[in-house]
Design a protein around this motif. Structure first.
Motif, PDB file in Angstrom:
ATOM      1  N   SER A   7       5.181 123.783  89.043  1.00 36.05           N
ATOM      2  CA  SER A   7       6.053 124.037  90.182  1.00 36.05           C
ATOM      3  C   SER A   7       5.163 124.221  91.401  1.00 36.05           C
ATOM      4  O   SER A   7       4.241 125.028  91.383  1.00 36.05           O
ATOM      5  CB  SER A   7       6.895 125.293  89.941  1.00 36.05           C
ATOM      6  OG  SER A   7       7.696 125.537  91.067  1.00 36.05           O
ATOM      7  N   LYS A  30       9.388 123.445  94.531  1.00 31.46           N
ATOM      8  CA  LYS A  30       9.829 124.677  95.200  1.00 31.46           C
ATOM      9  C   LYS A  30      10.533 124.295  96.492  1.00 31.46           C
ATOM     10  O   LYS A  30      10.162 123.292  97.116  1.00 31.46           O
ATOM     11  CB  LYS A  30       8.634 125.572  95.511  1.00 31.46           C
ATOM     12  CG  LYS A  30       8.022 126.232  94.299  1.00 31.46           C
ATOM     13  CD  LYS A  30       6.889 127.140  94.746  1.00 31.46           C
ATOM     14  CE  LYS A  30       6.204 127.782  93.561  1.00 31.46           C
ATOM     15  NZ  LYS A  30       5.066 128.587  93.991  1.00 31.46           N
ATOM     16  N   PRO A  31      11.415 125.067  96.907  1.00 28.55           N
ATOM     17  CA  PRO A  31      12.059 126.176  96.226  1.00 28.55           C
ATOM     18  C   PRO A  31      12.985 125.635  95.136  1.00 28.55           C
ATOM     19  O   PRO A  31      13.517 124.539  95.255  1.00 28.55           O
ATOM     20  CB  PRO A  31      12.846 126.874  97.327  1.00 28.55           C
ATOM     21  CG  PRO A  31      13.158 125.796  98.314  1.00 28.55           C
ATOM     22  CD  PRO A  31      12.020 124.814  98.229  1.00 28.55           C
ATOM     23  N   PHE A  32      13.166 126.395  94.060  1.00 25.58           N
ATOM     24  CA  PHE A  32      14.009 125.919  92.965  1.00 25.58           C
ATOM     25  C   PHE A  32      15.051 126.953  92.604  1.00 25.58           C
ATOM     26  O   PHE A  32      14.893 128.138  92.884  1.00 25.58           O
ATOM     27  CB  PHE A  32      13.172 125.570  91.731  1.00 25.58           C
ATOM     28  CG  PHE A  32      12.351 126.704  91.201  1.00 25.58           C
ATOM     29  CD1 PHE A  32      12.914 127.685  90.380  1.00 25.58           C
ATOM     30  CD2 PHE A  32      10.993 126.804  91.509  1.00 25.58           C
ATOM     31  CE1 PHE A  32      12.150 128.721  89.891  1.00 25.58           C
ATOM     32  CE2 PHE A  32      10.237 127.858  91.013  1.00 25.58           C
ATOM     33  CZ  PHE A  32      10.809 128.810  90.206  1.00 25.58           C
ATOM     34  N   GLU A  33      16.109 126.474  92.012  1.00 25.95           N
ATOM     35  CA  GLU A  33      17.149 127.355  91.479  1.00 25.95           C
ATOM     36  C   GLU A  33      16.667 127.854  90.122  1.00 25.95           C
ATOM     37  O   GLU A  33      16.020 127.122  89.364  1.00 25.95           O
ATOM     38  CB  GLU A  33      18.452 126.578  91.285  1.00 25.95           C
ATOM     39  CG  GLU A  33      19.072 126.042  92.563  1.00 25.95           C
ATOM     40  CD  GLU A  33      19.708 127.145  93.396  1.00 25.95           C
ATOM     41  OE1 GLU A  33      20.269 128.089  92.808  1.00 25.95           O
ATOM     42  OE2 GLU A  33      19.619 127.062  94.631  1.00 25.95           O
ATOM     43  N   VAL A  34      16.996 129.087  89.775  1.00 25.15           N
ATOM     44  CA  VAL A  34      16.616 129.667  88.487  1.00 25.15           C
ATOM     45  C   VAL A  34      17.170 128.810  87.347  1.00 25.15           C
ATOM     46  O   VAL A  34      16.493 128.560  86.346  1.00 25.15           O
ATOM     47  CB  VAL A  34      17.087 131.135  88.368  1.00 25.15           C
ATOM     48  CG1 VAL A  34      16.857 131.677  86.963  1.00 25.15           C
ATOM     49  CG2 VAL A  34      16.388 132.005  89.397  1.00 25.15           C
ATOM     50  N   THR A  35      18.406 128.332  87.509  1.00 30.65           N
ATOM     51  CA  THR A  35      19.006 127.511  86.448  1.00 30.65           C
ATOM     52  C   THR A  35      18.230 126.214  86.244  1.00 30.65           C
ATOM     53  O   THR A  35      18.114 125.729  85.111  1.00 30.65           O
ATOM     54  CB  THR A  35      20.484 127.191  86.765  1.00 30.65           C
ATOM     55  OG1 THR A  35      20.558 126.560  88.044  1.00 30.65           O
ATOM     56  CG2 THR A  35      21.343 128.445  86.746  1.00 30.65           C
ATOM     57  N   THR A  36      17.669 125.666  87.302  1.00 27.00           N
ATOM     58  CA  THR A  36      16.862 124.448  87.177  1.00 27.00           C
ATOM     59  C   THR A  36      15.607 124.721  86.358  1.00 27.00           C
ATOM     60  O   THR A  36      15.232 123.940  85.478  1.00 27.00           O
ATOM     61  CB  THR A  36      16.471 123.901  88.578  1.00 27.00           C
ATOM     62  OG1 THR A  36      17.647 123.708  89.341  1.00 27.00           O
ATOM     63  CG2 THR A  36      15.690 122.611  88.472  1.00 27.00           C
ATOM     64  N   LYS A  39      16.531 125.268  82.664  1.00 24.15           N
ATOM     65  CA  LYS A  39      16.782 123.981  82.000  1.00 24.15           C
ATOM     66  C   LYS A  39      15.467 123.272  81.673  1.00 24.15           C
ATOM     67  O   LYS A  39      15.319 122.697  80.594  1.00 24.15           O
ATOM     68  CB  LYS A  39      17.661 123.083  82.873  1.00 24.15           C
ATOM     69  CG  LYS A  39      19.113 123.476  82.873  1.00 24.15           C
ATOM     70  CD  LYS A  39      19.933 122.531  83.741  1.00 24.15           C
ATOM     71  CE  LYS A  39      21.376 122.997  83.785  1.00 24.15           C
ATOM     72  NZ  LYS A  39      22.187 122.178  84.688  1.00 24.15           N
TER      73      LYS A  39
END
Length: 177
Positions: A7, A30-36, A39
């Motif tokens: 990341s 980045k920035p990323f969603e926690v769900t991403t 997964k």
């Protein structure tokens, strides 16, 4: 090894390509969603589990294949004996063939076949095969006598001896040393 997920906020397609070449399993910019990220982690762990299961199955397949090859060699040896019997070999040749086959199948240094002499009440060695340097241990006579008394196989530190029966009648022993 363990799966690696990269990341970074400062990346390019070239950086991502190089990271994958070096073994990175996934790339989450980045920035990323926690769900991403979750997964990506789940995918990497599932891939690792599948690779481990595949490797275990492959190892089992190799072991099974080795066992089948050994069994096939044994069956071919037994088939050779049956051909010898149907070719009506003389008695001594047949006994030698049986002892050679027993040695091949067991991997023993020496095998011998003893038949019970009803006239004298003694076990007599009828056929022997093995390394010339291997001496026949004196204790082996006791093991063969024990087999004759019990009518059951005997495993000792020096040998494995099995009873030979014809029509349910005990006629001798086959010993692997």
């Amino acid at each position: 090894g363990n799966p690696v997920i990269m990341s970074t906020a400062h990346g390019s397609e070239q950086v991502a390509t190089e990271a994958f070449r070096l073994g990175v399993r996934d790339y989450v910019p980045k920035p990323f969603e926690v769900t991403t990220m979750i997964k990506a982690i789940e995918h990497a762990l599932a891939e690792t589990r599948m690779r481990k299961e595949r490797d275990e199955l492959f190892a089992k397949l190799l072991q099974t294949n080795r066992s089948l090859e050994a069994r096939l060699r044994e069956l071919n040896t037994l088939y050779g004996i049956s051909k010898s019997v149907t070719m009506l070999l003389d008695h001594d040749s047949l006994l030698r063939r049986i002892v050679e086959a027993a040695q091949f199948v067991t991997g023993a240094q020496m095998c011998l076949l003893r038949l019970y002499d009803w006239a004298t009440g003694q076990l007599r060695i009828q056929a022997i095969n093995g390394t010339r340097s291997t001496a026949l241990p004196p204790e082996n006579d006791k093991v063969a006598q024990q087999v004759m008394r019990a009518g059951q196989p005997v495993i000792s530190p020096i040998a494995v001896a099995v009873p030979l029966k014809v029509g349910g009648k005990l006629i001798g022993t086959l010993d692997a040393i």
